[in-house]
Design a protein around this motif. Structure first.
Motif, mmCIF file in Angstrom:
data_model
loop_
_atom_site.group_PDB
_atom_site.id
_atom_site.type_symbol
_atom_site.label_atom_id
_atom_site.label_comp_id
_atom_site.label_asym_id
_atom_site.label_seq_id
_atom_site.Cartn_x
_atom_site.Cartn_y
_atom_site.Cartn_z
ATOM 1 N N LEU A 95 0.435 -0.927 0.062
ATOM 2 C CA LEU A 95 -0.287 0.028 -0.424
ATOM 3 C C LEU A 95 0.842 1.582 0.162
ATOM 4 O O LEU A 95 1.927 1.603 0.683
ATOM 5 N N ASP A 96 0.755 2.002 -0.612
ATOM 6 C CA ASP A 96 1.160 3.536 -0.657
ATOM 7 C C ASP A 96 2.384 3.842 -1.756
ATOM 8 O O ASP A 96 3.008 4.786 -1.543
ATOM 9 N N ALA A 97 3.130 2.644 -1.964
ATOM 10 C CA ALA A 97 4.274 3.024 -2.503
ATOM 11 C C ALA A 97 3.969 3.482 -4.113
ATOM 12 O O ALA A 97 2.991 3.374 -4.648
ATOM 13 N N LYS A 98 5.540 4.098 -4.410
ATOM 14 C CA LYS A 98 4.973 4.606 -5.548
ATOM 15 C C LYS A 98 6.651 4.256 -6.130
ATOM 16 O O LYS A 98 7.412 4.286 -5.887
ATOM 17 N N PRO A 99 6.363 4.872 -7.642
ATOM 18 C CA PRO A 99 7.216 3.994 -8.495
ATOM 19 C C PRO A 99 8.808 4.678 -8.207
ATOM 20 O O PRO A 99 9.983 4.292 -8.553
ATOM 21 N N ASP A 100 8.423 5.570 -7.893
ATOM 22 C CA ASP A 100 8.893 6.977 -7.558
ATOM 23 C C ASP A 100 10.173 6.580 -6.131
ATOM 24 O O ASP A 100 11.298 7.065 -6.020
ATOM 25 N N ASP A 101 9.902 5.600 -5.195
ATOM 26 C CA ASP A 101 10.059 5.057 -4.540
ATOM 27 C C ASP A 101 11.967 4.557 -4.105
ATOM 28 O O ASP A 101 12.903 4.333 -3.530
ATOM 29 N N SER A 102 11.941 3.774 -5.466
ATOM 30 C CA SER A 102 13.383 3.563 -5.148
ATOM 31 C C SER A 102 13.273 2.455 -7.304
ATOM 32 O O SER A 102 12.533 3.398 -7.748
ATOM 33 N N TRP A 103 14.965 2.742 -7.396
ATOM 34 C CA TRP A 103 14.830 2.569 -8.661
ATOM 35 C C TRP A 103 14.292 1.259 -8.980
ATOM 36 O O TRP A 103 14.124 1.582 -10.775
ATOM 37 N N ALA A 104 13.920 0.453 -8.326
ATOM 38 C CA ALA A 104 14.161 -0.687 -9.143
ATOM 39 C C ALA A 104 12.233 -1.170 -9.368
ATOM 40 O O ALA A 104 11.790 -1.176 -10.479
ATOM 41 N N LEU A 105 11.335 -0.169 -8.087
ATOM 42 C CA LEU A 105 9.696 -0.228 -8.629
ATOM 43 C C LEU A 105 9.474 1.072 -9.538
ATOM 44 O O LEU A 105 8.765 0.877 -10.321
ATOM 45 N N SER A 106 11.037 1.953 -10.024
ATOM 46 C CA SER A 106 10.792 2.201 -11.541
ATOM 47 C C SER A 106 10.953 1.991 -12.705
ATOM 48 O O SER A 106 10.820 2.476 -13.634
ATOM 49 N N THR A 107 11.827 0.755 -12.875
ATOM 50 C CA THR A 107 11.699 0.446 -13.780
ATOM 51 C C THR A 107 10.908 0.225 -14.613
ATOM 52 O O THR A 107 9.744 -0.665 -14.008
ATOM 53 N N PRO A 108 10.514 -0.082 -16.017
ATOM 54 C CA PRO A 108 8.701 -1.201 -16.480
ATOM 55 C C PRO A 108 8.337 -1.827 -16.502
ATOM 56 O O PRO A 108 7.298 -1.994 -16.178
ATOM 57 N N TRP A 109 9.562 -2.869 -15.949
ATOM 58 C CA TRP A 109 8.693 -3.820 -15.774
ATOM 59 C C TRP A 109 8.201 -3.755 -14.737
ATOM 60 O O TRP A 109 6.944 -5.110 -13.928
ATOM 61 N N VAL A 110 8.132 -3.249 -13.637
ATOM 62 C CA VAL A 110 7.637 -3.770 -11.644
ATOM 63 C C VAL A 110 6.775 -2.382 -12.134
ATOM 64 O O VAL A 110 5.563 -2.807 -11.430
ATOM 65 N N GLN A 111 6.668 -1.331 -12.809
ATOM 66 C CA GLN A 111 5.851 -0.211 -13.159
ATOM 67 C C GLN A 111 4.465 -0.635 -13.487
ATOM 68 O O GLN A 111 3.625 -0.353 -12.976
ATOM 69 N N GLN A 112 4.405 -2.304 -14.301
ATOM 70 C CA GLN A 112 3.202 -2.368 -15.121
ATOM 71 C C GLN A 112 2.393 -2.789 -13.727
ATOM 72 O O GLN A 112 0.957 -3.354 -14.100
ATOM 73 N N TYR A 113 2.960 -3.277 -12.468
ATOM 74 C CA TYR A 113 2.913 -3.951 -11.241
ATOM 75 C C TYR A 113 1.823 -2.988 -10.708
ATOM 76 O O TYR A 113 0.851 -2.883 -9.138
#
Length: 588
Positions: free
Chosen positions: A348-366
Motif C-alpha cells: 500500500l501507498d508505494a510509488k514508482p519513485d520510491d526506488s530505482w527497482a520500482l521505477s523500471t518498466p517491468w515493475v511499473q506494470q504492477y
C-alpha cells in the motif's frame, strides 16, 4: 506414540473377540482453558505477536481481537486488489489462476467463497491433527498474517470468532511440502462457511452445528488472507515451548548427575570459560556451577577423580549449544509469524519513485494508480517468493541437531552410573559398599532402564537426523521446492517428547545416587535446587519401601510423569539471564 500404542492394543483386543473388546481411547486432545487466561485479550496487529501470546490463546483460552488499524490495512489491501483488477493489471490469484494456471485469465465470483467451499474437500493425509492447541496456534498465526494482505472485516472477525468460541476446525496433519502449507492451511475456510466438521469446546460435530452452538454464522462475504506457513510455524512454536521445558530439566538433571557422580567442578569455573569465550557456554557453565554452590562438590575429597567422562565434563557445552540453537529458533519463529508471507504482496501507498527497482518498466506494470475502489490509495501488487519458510525451517533442523547432541550426553551418563566393572571406574564405589542388603532390597534399584531407555534413545536419534534436501515438479513444475517444514518440526517435537522419557531415567538414576552418596557420608549437601527436586521425587518414588508396595508402574515412567507435571524452574528458581541477544521471556 502412546496414543498409537493404545489404539493398536484396542484393535488387537477387538480381534480377540467380544469378551476382550475395549473401548478405543480418545484420539483428540482438547485444551483446558485457564480462567485467568480467559479474562485476557490478545490484540493482533500483524507485527508484534509473541510466542507467549499465541500460547495464551491456543493453550490457555485467552480471547483475541484485531487492532482497528489491522482491519483497516486488510480492507485497504482488498480495495487495492479491486482497483488493480479494474485497471487490467495482471494479479496472481485475482484475475489470474494459481500455480501452473498463473498465465490463465480467470474471473472470481462476487462473494469469493470458492476456496472456502473447496476447503471441505481439500486434500490431506492422515492422521487428523489430534491436538486442539496446534490447530488453535495455527489459527492465531494465520490471523496475524492477514493484515499484510486483503480481507474483509467480516472475514477477520469470523476467524477471531472461532478462537473466542472454541470452534476448532478438523484438519489433516499431512499433505504439505512446507512451502506455504497450501491446502492444509485452507481447510479452516470450510468451517467458516459451515462445511466439513469442527470441534465445539472439544466435542466433534458438523461445522454448521458447531457455528450454531457458538452463536456464529457462516460467512457470506469475500474471504481473504492468502496462504501462509502458519501450520509449520505453529508446529515450530510448540517445539520452542516444549524444547524450553525439556532444556530446563536438562539443566537441573545435569547438576544432579554431577552430584550423584561426585564430579569435579573445574570445567565449569570462570577462567576456563574465559579461555574460550563463547557467551552461551559461559552462561551455561555459570548456571550449572551456581546450582552446585555450597554443595559437597566444592569440598576436598581424596576419592574424587581428576577428570570425569566427557558426558559429564562436556555436558554443559552441549547443553549451552542446544540453548543457543533454541534461542535462534525462537527468534526465527517470532519473525516468521510477524511477517508478510502472502503471494502476491500488497504494498500500500508505494510509488514508482520510491526506488530505482520500482521505477523500471517491468515493475511499473504492477503499479495500481489511486482510484475510487481503493479509496484514493495507490500501491503495488507484486508476485514474490516470501512464502518460502527459510530460515525458520533451517533453524528447526539446527535445533533438532543440537538437541540430539545434548541428549546423547544424558544417555551416556545413565550408562556410566550403571557401571558394572569389578571396580567402578566413574562412580568410585558400588552401592553395596555403603548400603546394607536390606537397604538395597528396599531401594528403587536400577533394574529396568538398560533396554528401555536405549530403545527410546535410538528412536530419538533417528528423529533428529537431517531431512535430505529435495525438489519435485509438482503443479507442472511451478512448485518445485520442498522445505518439508511440517516433517522437520513434527520430528523435533517427537524427539523432545522422547527425550523427556530418557530424562526420566536420568532423574531416577541421579536421585538413587544422591541417596547412595548421602549414605556414604551423611554430612554431604546437595544445594537447594537438587535437594528440592530430590525430596519432591522421593514422595513419588520413596527411597525405602517394600517392592511389593511400590505398585506396578515402571519407575522410569513415574519419573517421566513427575517431570511433566513439575517444571524444573519450580526447583531451580531464577537462573542467570541469557546472553543479551536473546533475553529470557518472563516465566509464568
Amino acid at each position: 506414540m502412546q496414543r498409537r500404542l493404545l489404539a493398536l492394543a484396542a484393535v488387537l483386543a477387538l480381534a480377540a473377540g467380544p469378551a476382550l473388546a475395549a473401548k478405543p481411547p480418545p484420539a483428540y486432545a482438547p485444551i483446558t482453558p485457564r480462567p485467568e487466561a480467559q479474562a485476557q485479550t490478545i490484540v493482533l496487529t500483524g507485527h508484534d505477536l509473541t510466542i507467549e501470546s499465541v500460547l495464551a490463546v491456543a493453550r490457555d483460552g485467552a480471547k483475541v481481537r484485531y487492532a482497528p488499524e489491522a482491519i483497516a490495512s486488510a480492507e485497504a489491501g482488498r480495495g487495492l486488489l479491486a482497483q488493480g483488477n479494474a485497471q487490467g493489471i495482471a494479479i496472481y490469484g485475482t484475475n489470474r489462476g494459481a500455480g501452473a494456471q498463473r498465465e490463465v485469465r480467470v474471473t472470481r465470483s462476487e462473494d469469493g467463497l470458492e476456496g472456502a467451499r473447496a476447503g471441505a474437500r481439500a486434500p490431506g493425509g492422515l492422521p487428523e491433527i489430534d491436538e486442539e492447541v496446534l490447530v488453535r496456534a495455527f489459527l492465531v498465526i494465520q490471523a496475524n498474517h492477514i493484515p499484510y494482505n486483503a480481507a474483509t472485516r467480516d472475514y477477520m472477525e469470523a476467524i477471531t470468532g472461532l478462537l473466542n468460541a472454541r470452534v476448532t476446525p478438523v484438519m489433516y496433519s499431512r499433505g504439505t511440502l512446507g512451502e506455504g502449507d497450501l491446502f492444509l492451511t485452507s481447510n479452516y475456510n470450510a468451517t467458516l462457511v459451515g462445511r466439513g466438521e469442527a470441534y465445539f469446546q472439544g466435542v466433534r460435530m458438523p461445522a454448521a452445528e458447531a457455528l450454531a452452538k457458538a452463536g456464529l454464522k457462516p460467512i457470506t462475504t469475500a474471504t481473504g488472507g492468502g496462504t501462509t506457513n502458519a501450520y509449520a510455524t505453529a508446529i515450530a512454536l510448540l517445539l520452542v515451548d516444549e524444547g524450553r521445558y525439556a532444556l530446563e530439566w536438562a539443566d537441573l538433571n545435569l547438576a544432579m548427575d554431577l552430584l550423584g557422580m561426585n564430579s569435579s567442578i573445574t570445567p565449569l569455573t570462570p577462567p576456563i570459560q574465559q579461555r574460550r569465550p563463547w557467551p552461551w557456554l559461559a552462561w551455561q557453565a555459570d548456571k550449572t556451577i551456581s546450582l552446585l554452590r555450597g554443595t559437597y562438590l566444592t569440598e576436598m575429597d581424596e576419592h574424587r577423580v581428576l577428570q570425569d567422562p566427557e558426558s559429564l565434563r562436556a555436558s554443559y557445552i552441549r547443553l549451552g549449544s542446544a540453548w543457543q540453537a533454541w534461542a535462534d529458533l525462537r527468534q526465527s519463529v517470532t519473525l516468521q509469524m510477524n511477517s508478510g508471507e502472502q503471494n502476491p504482496a500488497i504494498i500500500l501507498d508505494a510509488k514508482p519513485d520510491d526506488s530505482w527497482a520500482l521505477s523500471t518498466p517491468w515493475v511499473q506494470q504492477y503499479y495500481v494508480r489511486p482510484g475510487p475502489l481503493s479509496n484514493g490509495r495507490g500501491g503495488f501488487v507484486l508476485s514474490n517468493a516470501n512464502w518460502d519458510p527459510y530460515p525458520m525451517t533451517n533453524q528447526v533442523e539446527a535445533f533438532n541437531t543440537a538437541f540430539a547432541n545434548m541428549a546423547v550426553t544424558v544417555a551416556s551418563r545413565i550408562d556410566h552410573f550403571s557401571d558394572r566393572l569389578p571396580t567402578p571406574f566413574f562412580t568410585g564405589i558400588k552401592p553395596s559398599e555403603v548400603l546394607t542388603p536390606e537397604q538395597i532390597r528396599l531401594s528403587p534399584y536400577i533394574q529396568e532402564p538398560f533396554f528401555t531407555y536405549t530403545d527410546i534413545w535410538k528412536e530419538l536419534q533417528m528423529l533428529t537426523q537431517s531431512v535430505p534436501p529435495d525438489a519435485s515438479h509438482n503443479d507442472a513444475g511451478v512448485a518445485d521446492l520442498e522445505a518439508m517444514s511440517r516433517l522437520k518440526g513434527s520430528r523435533g517435537r517427537q524427539a523432545v517428547a522422547l527425550f523427556m522419557q530418557v530424562a526420566g531415567y536420568d532423574l531416577w538414576v541421579s536421585t538413587y545416587w544422591l541417596d547412595v552418596r548421602k549414605a556414604q557420608d551423611p554430612k554431604r549437601t546437595f544445594g537447594p535446587a537438587a535437594t528440592a527436586a530430590w525430596t519432591a521425587f522421593r514422595k513419588v518414588l520413596p527411597w525405602q519401601q517394600d517392592p511389593e508396595q511400590r505398585g506396578d508402574k515402571p519407575y522410569g515412567l513415574l519419573a517421566h510423569d513427575f517431570m511433566m507435571t513439575n517444571p524444573a524452574r519450580t526447583f531451580t528458581g531464577a537462573v542467570p539471564a541469557m546472553p543479551a541477544s536473546a533475553p529470557l521471556p518472563p516465566a509464568k
